[in-house]
Design an enzyme around this catalytic site. Sequence first.
Site, short mmCIF file in Angstrom:
data_model
loop_
_atom_site.label_atom_id
_atom_site.label_comp_id
_atom_site.label_asym_id
_atom_site.label_seq_id
_atom_site.Cartn_x
_atom_site.Cartn_y
_atom_site.Cartn_z
CG HIS A 221 48.23 -2.91 -15.60
ND1 HIS A 221 46.98 -2.84 -14.44
CD2 HIS A 221 49.14 -2.85 -14.86
CE1 HIS A 221 47.40 -3.03 -13.44
NE2 HIS A 221 48.97 -2.86 -13.55
CG HIS A 260 39.78 -7.78 -13.59
ND1 HIS A 260 40.49 -8.79 -12.65
CD2 HIS A 260 40.32 -6.52 -13.18
CE1 HIS A 260 41.23 -8.18 -12.20
NE2 HIS A 260 41.25 -6.78 -12.25
CG ASP A 311 41.36 1.30 -15.16
OD1 ASP A 311 41.84 1.88 -14.21
OD2 ASP A 311 41.83 0.34 -15.65
N1 CMC Z 1 35.59 -6.15 -24.51
C1 CMC Z 1 35.43 -6.97 -25.57
N2 CMC Z 1 35.58 -8.09 -25.38
C2 CMC Z 1 36.30 -8.64 -24.31
C3 CMC Z 1 36.78 -7.80 -23.32
C4 CMC Z 1 36.50 -6.19 -23.56
N3 CMC Z 1 36.75 -5.43 -22.45
N4 CMC Z 1 37.24 -8.26 -22.39
C5 CMC Z 1 37.48 -9.38 -22.59
N5 CMC Z 1 36.74 -9.63 -23.83
C6 CMC Z 1 36.30 -10.74 -24.24
C7 CMC Z 1 37.71 -11.50 -25.05
O1 CMC Z 1 37.55 -10.86 -26.66
C8 CMC Z 1 37.53 -12.91 -25.35
O2 CMC Z 1 36.82 -13.23 -26.15
P1 CMC Z 1 36.76 -14.87 -27.05
O3 CMC Z 1 36.77 -15.77 -25.87
O4 CMC Z 1 35.69 -14.78 -27.64
O5 CMC Z 1 38.08 -14.52 -27.52
C9 CMC Z 1 37.00 -13.31 -23.86
O6 CMC Z 1 36.30 -11.98 -23.54
C10 CMC Z 1 38.20 -13.73 -22.61
O7 CMC Z 1 39.05 -12.31 -22.82
P2 CMC Z 1 40.43 -12.38 -22.54
O8 CMC Z 1 41.17 -11.14 -23.25
O9 CMC Z 1 41.12 -13.54 -22.95
O10 CMC Z 1 40.53 -12.49 -20.72
P3 CMC Z 1 41.76 -12.04 -20.18
O11 CMC Z 1 41.58 -12.48 -18.84
O12 CMC Z 1 43.11 -12.41 -20.81
O13 CMC Z 1 41.85 -10.37 -20.29
C11 CMC Z 1 41.52 -8.12 -19.82
C12 CMC Z 1 41.51 -9.59 -19.33
C13 CMC Z 1 41.54 -6.93 -18.78
C14 CMC Z 1 43.01 -7.91 -20.56
C15 CMC Z 1 40.55 -7.81 -20.97
O14 CMC Z 1 39.15 -8.02 -20.46
C16 CMC Z 1 40.69 -6.45 -21.67
O15 CMC Z 1 41.63 -6.37 -22.57
N6 CMC Z 1 39.96 -5.58 -21.32
C17 CMC Z 1 40.16 -4.02 -21.64
C18 CMC Z 1 41.35 -3.39 -21.14
C19 CMC Z 1 41.08 -2.95 -19.45
O16 CMC Z 1 39.86 -2.42 -19.33
N7 CMC Z 1 41.92 -3.04 -18.87
C20 CMC Z 1 41.73 -2.83 -17.28
C21 CMC Z 1 41.97 -3.97 -16.35
S1 CMC Z 1 41.37 -3.71 -14.82
C22 CMC Z 1 42.39 -2.49 -14.05
C23 CMC Z 1 43.51 -2.43 -14.47
O17 CMC Z 1 44.54 -3.29 -14.07
O18 CMC Z 1 43.95 -1.20 -14.57
#
Ligand code: CMC
Length: 374
Positions: A221, A260, A311
């Site tokens: 987050h 996201h 971010d």
């Molecule tokens: N880097 C590499 N792969 C990614 C990333 C990333 N940042 N984000 C998603 N993926 C891949 C993930 O590995 C998965 O792949 P697979 O289907 O092959 O397993 C696929 O994309 C779907 O991802 P998910 O984690 O299931 O999607 P989600 O909606 O649960 O996660 C998230 C969203 C924000 C937790 C994730 O994108 C993430 O961990 N991002 C990095 C942390 C980040 O930047 N967070 C800030 C969020 S926005 C602003 C805020 O709230 O502060």
Amino acid sequence: MSDDIKKGLLGIVVDETTISQVMPEINSLTYRGYTVQELCDKCSFEEVAFLVLNGELPNEKQLKKFIKEERSNRKLSKQILKDIQKMPKKAHPMDVIRTSVSLMSLEDKETKDNSSKANMRKAMRIFAKTPTAIAAFFRVRKGKKIISPKKNLSFSENFFHMCFGKVPTKEIVKAFDVSLILYAEHSFNVSTFTARTITSSLSDIHGAITGAIASLKGPLHGGANEEVMHMMNKIKKPENALKWINNTLDKKDVVMGFGHRVYKKGDSRVPTMQKYFKKVAEIKGDKKFNKIYDIVERVMIDRKNIHPNVDYPTGPTYHLMGFDTDFFTPIFVISRITGWSAHIMEQHAANKLIRPLSKYKGQEHRKVMLLNYR
Ligand code: CMC
């Protein structure tokens, strides 16, 4: 896992809100109906804070009153300043801020009053005092003297003043203001949902914001803006960026500042923040982070079709402004207090205890054996 379980509440609509709307289909985010892009172009952070908290943009008289109230509440008590001075210098600033808001509840005369009027007054006090607590710790842990807030400075100018003892150029202050506008509110994200969940038991606003801060700290987050900077520091120079990002993706590691839950084609806040990051980089004569930023973004989109979230540009922007990396998420806090407070008041106004169900998959029903038989 059975289909009726929605882990992470994925795709579940849990309530109604009038505060903001995330519209991934048209790549937009609105606060009370206004797009964030337009708000960044035409308004100060104070105007947007008023909008988020009150539902309408202020007229001149209302803004003057709001600013006066914010400025007159900035000072922390001697006791809380003393407490901050005693906190371990190595503590993460998010833990210090979480504790400081919790301490504020001990002194607030209206802690127990959950009426909408008292909640608005308390929201204003938390909004005005939290930047002072953050700036105090920023200085204390460097062995520097705490700087008192100044009433003749705007919210953003005053924060720079309390951290550095001086106010930067108008362009830098505007970039900071824009980052605060973009961070102010984002519907039912995890920290806001945490605040609403705490509120749903009819608990108080200090408790709900304390819990929200704990939730925002996590790297999935708000903590992501700090992780972006750690990543950029690890990459060190633009020549290393391509190899680093390709290796990271080959290892299937998560790249912070990308992806996201709601936006799958790009975060609507990024183009605006990116524009201001580029401006700040130019003013500061930065050639390094700007280039690393572009290379990592290009590879993430080309290889994974995953776009940056807000971010990603705020991390290096705050770094170039001179803030320590572990203060990036506390800066997010000073802005999001407005969104959290609005949600806490909305939850109180139409409350229903938040209490989801879980599917039990533990031991079958069994009898307790007395201690000497176990
Ligand atoms: N880097 C590499 N792969 C990614 C990333 C990333 N940042 N984000 C998603 N993926 C891949 C993930 O590995 C998965 O792949 P697979 O289907 O092959 O397993 C696929 O994309 C779907 O991802 P998910 O984690 O299931 O999607 P989600 O909606 O649960 O996660 C998230 C969203 C924000 C937790 C994730 O994108 C993430 O961990 N991002 C990095 C942390 C980040 O930047 N967070 C800030 C969020 S926005 C602003 C805020 O709230 O502060």
